[in-house]
Structure formats: structure tokens, C-alpha cells
Design a protein around this motif. Sequence first.
Motif, PDB file in Angstrom:
ATOM      1  N   ILE A 208       0.615  -1.150   0.079  1.00  0.00           N
ATOM      2  CA  ILE A 208      -0.116   0.115  -0.020  1.00  0.00           C
ATOM      3  C   ILE A 208       0.749   1.348  -0.200  1.00  0.00           C
ATOM      4  CG2 ILE A 208      -1.870   1.547   1.289  1.00  0.00           C
ATOM      5  CD1 ILE A 208      -2.372  -1.374   2.692  1.00  0.00           C
ATOM      6  N   VAL A 209       0.566   2.392  -0.934  1.00  0.00           N
ATOM      7  CA  VAL A 209       1.188   3.483  -0.665  1.00  0.00           C
ATOM      8  C   VAL A 209       0.048   4.401  -0.205  1.00  0.00           C
ATOM      9  CG1 VAL A 209       2.099   5.473  -2.064  1.00  0.00           C
ATOM     10  CG2 VAL A 209       2.764   2.999  -2.652  1.00  0.00           C
ATOM     11  N   LEU A 210       0.478   5.185   0.872  1.00  0.00           N
ATOM     12  CA  LEU A 210      -0.356   6.255   1.480  1.00  0.00           C
ATOM     13  C   LEU A 210       0.174   7.605   1.012  1.00  0.00           C
ATOM     14  CD1 LEU A 210      -0.958   5.230   5.110  1.00  0.00           C
ATOM     15  CD2 LEU A 210      -2.306   4.664   3.098  1.00  0.00           C
ATOM     16  N   CYS A 211      -0.504   8.776   0.415  1.00  0.00           N
ATOM     17  CA  CYS A 211       0.332   9.872  -0.059  1.00  0.00           C
ATOM     18  C   CYS A 211      -0.898  11.112   0.020  1.00  0.00           C
ATOM     19  CB  CYS A 211       0.809   9.751  -1.525  1.00  0.00           C
ATOM     20  SG  CYS A 211      -0.391   9.143  -2.676  1.00  0.00           S
ATOM     21  N   GLY A 212      -0.379  12.080  -0.479  1.00  0.00           N
ATOM     22  CA  GLY A 212      -1.284  13.257  -0.491  1.00  0.00           C
ATOM     23  C   GLY A 212      -1.022  14.289  -1.764  1.00  0.00           C
ATOM     24  N   HIS A 213      -0.556  15.480  -1.309  1.00  0.00           N
ATOM     25  CA  HIS A 213      -0.019  16.651  -2.040  1.00  0.00           C
ATOM     26  C   HIS A 213      -1.007  17.008  -2.981  1.00  0.00           C
ATOM     27  CE1 HIS A 213       3.127  18.442  -4.551  1.00  0.00           C
ATOM     28  NE2 HIS A 213       2.949  17.929  -5.617  1.00  0.00           N
ATOM     29  N   LEU A 214      -1.822  16.439  -3.858  1.00  0.00           N
ATOM     30  CA  LEU A 214      -2.756  16.912  -4.963  1.00  0.00           C
ATOM     31  C   LEU A 214      -3.891  17.664  -4.403  1.00  0.00           C
ATOM     32  CD1 LEU A 214      -2.392  14.431  -7.780  1.00  0.00           C
ATOM     33  CD2 LEU A 214      -1.165  16.386  -7.437  1.00  0.00           C
ATOM     34  N   HIS A 215      -4.258  17.326  -3.261  1.00  0.00           N
ATOM     35  CA  HIS A 215      -5.445  17.779  -2.576  1.00  0.00           C
ATOM     36  C   HIS A 215      -6.805  17.268  -3.259  1.00  0.00           C
ATOM     37  CE1 HIS A 215      -3.907  21.541  -0.315  1.00  0.00           C
ATOM     38  NE2 HIS A 215      -3.085  20.626  -0.384  1.00  0.00           N
ATOM     39  N   VAL A 216      -6.797  15.845  -3.832  1.00  0.00           N
ATOM     40  CA  VAL A 216      -7.614  14.971  -4.258  1.00  0.00           C
ATOM     41  C   VAL A 216      -7.577  13.704  -3.585  1.00  0.00           C
ATOM     42  CG1 VAL A 216      -7.899  16.414  -6.405  1.00  0.00           C
ATOM     43  CG2 VAL A 216      -6.290  14.394  -6.083  1.00  0.00           C
ATOM     44  N   TRP A 217      -8.760  12.977  -3.643  1.00  0.00           N
ATOM     45  CA  TRP A 217      -8.767  11.665  -2.815  1.00  0.00           C
ATOM     46  C   TRP A 217      -8.695  10.562  -3.828  1.00  0.00           C
ATOM     47  CZ3 TRP A 217     -12.275   7.607  -3.451  1.00  0.00           C
ATOM     48  CH2 TRP A 217     -12.129   6.659  -2.357  1.00  0.00           C
ATOM     49  N   ARG A 218      -8.182   9.642  -3.667  1.00  0.00           N
ATOM     50  CA  ARG A 218      -8.138   8.358  -4.521  1.00  0.00           C
ATOM     51  C   ARG A 218      -8.018   7.098  -3.514  1.00  0.00           C
ATOM     52  NH1 ARG A 218      -5.026  11.615  -8.855  1.00  0.00           N
ATOM     53  NH2 ARG A 218      -6.757  12.417  -9.745  1.00  0.00           N
TER      54      ARG A 218
ATOM     55  N   GLN B 235      -4.795   7.794  -1.544  1.00  0.00           N
ATOM     56  CA  GLN B 235      -4.523   9.328  -1.507  1.00  0.00           C
ATOM     57  C   GLN B 235      -5.424   9.927  -0.719  1.00  0.00           C
ATOM     58  OE1 GLN B 235      -2.817  10.445  -5.420  1.00  0.00           O
ATOM     59  NE2 GLN B 235      -4.129  12.587  -5.262  1.00  0.00           N
ATOM     60  N   ALA B 236      -5.146  10.887   0.197  1.00  0.00           N
ATOM     61  CA  ALA B 236      -5.944  11.679   0.996  1.00  0.00           C
ATOM     62  C   ALA B 236      -6.032  12.839   0.326  1.00  0.00           C
ATOM     63  CB  ALA B 236      -5.592  11.800   2.564  1.00  0.00           C
ATOM     64  N   GLY B 237      -6.939  13.788   0.497  1.00  0.00           N
ATOM     65  CA  GLY B 237      -7.335  15.210   0.063  1.00  0.00           C
ATOM     66  C   GLY B 237      -6.384  16.236   1.055  1.00  0.00           C
ATOM     67  N   THR B 238      -7.140  16.967   1.512  1.00  0.00           N
ATOM     68  CA  THR B 238      -6.391  17.886   2.562  1.00  0.00           C
ATOM     69  C   THR B 238      -7.454  17.873   3.754  1.00  0.00           C
ATOM     70  OG1 THR B 238      -6.022  20.120   3.220  1.00  0.00           O
ATOM     71  CG2 THR B 238      -7.572  19.766   1.548  1.00  0.00           C
ATOM     72  N   GLY B 239      -6.536  17.535   5.080  1.00  0.00           N
ATOM     73  CA  GLY B 239      -7.204  17.719   6.397  1.00  0.00           C
ATOM     74  C   GLY B 239      -7.865  19.021   6.752  1.00  0.00           C
ATOM     75  N   LEU B 240      -7.223  19.889   6.578  1.00  0.00           N
ATOM     76  CA  LEU B 240      -7.494  21.335   7.138  1.00  0.00           C
ATOM     77  C   LEU B 240      -7.516  22.652   6.332  1.00  0.00           C
ATOM     78  CD1 LEU B 240      -5.899  21.101  10.885  1.00  0.00           C
ATOM     79  CD2 LEU B 240      -8.357  21.394  10.110  1.00  0.00           C
ATOM     80  N   SER B 241      -6.660  22.328   5.332  1.00  0.00           N
ATOM     81  CA  SER B 241      -6.441  23.533   4.108  1.00  0.00           C
ATOM     82  C   SER B 241      -7.855  24.233   3.570  1.00  0.00           C
ATOM     83  CB  SER B 241      -5.518  22.995   3.134  1.00  0.00           C
ATOM     84  OG  SER B 241      -5.270  24.257   2.297  1.00  0.00           O
ATOM     85  N   THR B 242      -7.524  25.545   3.228  1.00  0.00           N
ATOM     86  CA  THR B 242      -8.735  26.358   2.680  1.00  0.00           C
ATOM     87  C   THR B 242      -8.815  25.772   1.251  1.00  0.00           C
ATOM     88  OG1 THR B 242      -7.321  28.008   2.623  1.00  0.00           O
ATOM     89  CG2 THR B 242      -8.686  28.140   4.260  1.00  0.00           C
ATOM     90  N   ARG B 243      -7.538  25.342   0.780  1.00  0.00           N
ATOM     91  CA  ARG B 243      -7.631  25.020  -0.624  1.00  0.00           C
ATOM     92  C   ARG B 243      -8.125  23.675  -0.849  1.00  0.00           C
ATOM     93  NH1 ARG B 243      -1.725  26.321  -2.744  1.00  0.00           N
ATOM     94  NH2 ARG B 243      -2.637  25.927  -4.617  1.00  0.00           N
TER      95      ARG B 243
END
Length: 265
Positions: free
Chosen positions: A183-193, A207-215
Motif C-alpha cells: 500500500i502507498v499512502l500519499c497526498g499533495h494533490l488535494h484530491v482523494w483516490r 491518497q488523501a485530500g486535505t485535512g484542514l486547508s482552505t484549498r
Amino acid sequence: MTATLVHLSDLHFGRDRPELLQPLIDEVNGAGADLVVVSGDLTQRARHEQFRSARAFLDRLTAPVLAIPGNHDTPLDNLAVRLLRPWGRFRKHISRDLEPSHEGEGYLVAGMNTADPQAWQRGRLRWRSLVRAGDRMKAAHASGRLGVLAMHHPPEHMPEDEKSRMRGADPALSALSAQGADIVLCGHLHVWRAMPFRATAGLLLVQAGTGLSTRVRGEPNDLNILRIEGRKVTVERRGAGEDLRFSTLSRTRFEKVDGRWRTLR
């Protein structure tokens, strides 16, 4: 026995939603996690006060935390610090180990630092990181555990993704998969997959989106909850609504059979 991982990414303290902080803490602490993984970009500009806010957040979580840096966690507005001591502030406030690992019942998580101080957004897979992660994945495989990699930059993009992809990602993924990564856990793009990699079916992308950002890029603030049971993994996406309450947006079950991930209906 079922192991539970909570996966957060892109908190971006300094450009965060203060009103969502307490609901997020309550959501994470209520998940019954064995480990919380934060896959980078804890801050917006890597300033000390932003790192202090991130540290205060992590200290309020009840489960152990494994955190790795993202490209926003190296100073953009101080070139000397960025080039000479790019990880000094992260090490001071978050963790001295930029590539930590954590072993639990049925899983082993290995962090990889893909942030590159000499590039603003594009990630970098370092040879030493690949060797270290490969050794940890071999250990996970030998002990019958799922091997989980945590990195900031996604090693595979979709055609609609605008940011630059890491160079050499496909052969690196193939090598890590052969060494026992699952499994690979990642982020960066602010989109979920959540899906098997197209180039490497033996690896599952979460892939997680963003936990707290306004973007939020048209998506809600979110987090992932992974329930691991043998070779089966349930990925639950939890998102914040306008009322700041988190609810389940999707729940997908995967199973690894004959070295390939498949979606269970």
C-alpha cells in the motif's frame, strides 16, 4: 485481528480552517486508530509558528503518530535556510527522523521523504530512501505483515492532474512491490483516490485530500480510515460537511490475491 490506521495529509497550518480543528481532532481520536499517518505538508510556509501549531495538533491526538515532510515543509521565503538546512524546522518541531517506521499487528509502515528543497513542487525519490524502504518492506513481507509506504507525492498521476510527477516512479514502484510493499499512502494533490496502481497492480494507492486547508479544489476536507485484516483492507473516506461534522463519503474493500489487488463488491 483488525488493525486501524488513520491517514491525514496536507494540513497546511498557516492556511488552515481553525473552525475545523477541534472536529478533526475529535474525528481522529474517535476512530480507535493504532497509528495516525500524516503524509506531509503540515505547514503552509514552514514557519516556526506554523510548525508550533502543527505540533500542538499532533500532541492532542491519542494514537501514535508517524509524520513525514512535504514540499511545503521546507522554507520557500528563506533561500539560505531552504538550501542549507531545509529540514531543520521540521526536525525541531515534528520529528528528527524524516523517514520513520512503525510496526504493528499485521502491518509495517515505512515513511519516505519525497520532498525536494531544490524544486518547489515536484517530488524526488532518493536512492537511499528506496534502499531503506525496500529493506523495511522485505522485513514486513518476511513477517507476514502488509507493507505500507507513506510518502507525500503520489507516484502515479491521472491525466487530469496538473502537477509534475516524480521521475522514475514506475520502476521504483515495481522494485518496492517486488520487495513486499502493498500500500502507498500519499497526498499533495488535494484530491482523494483509492485504487490499485495502473502500472503496478500489486500496490494499492490510497491518497488523501486535505485535512484542514482552505484549498480544497472542489472536494471536502477529508481523511482516510484503513482497517487491515490479513490481506484485506477497507478504506473509508470521511469528509467534513458544511456543519463541520464528518461523515462517511465512501467505503471500499480491497483484497490482495495472487499478488494483485482487487475490489470486493
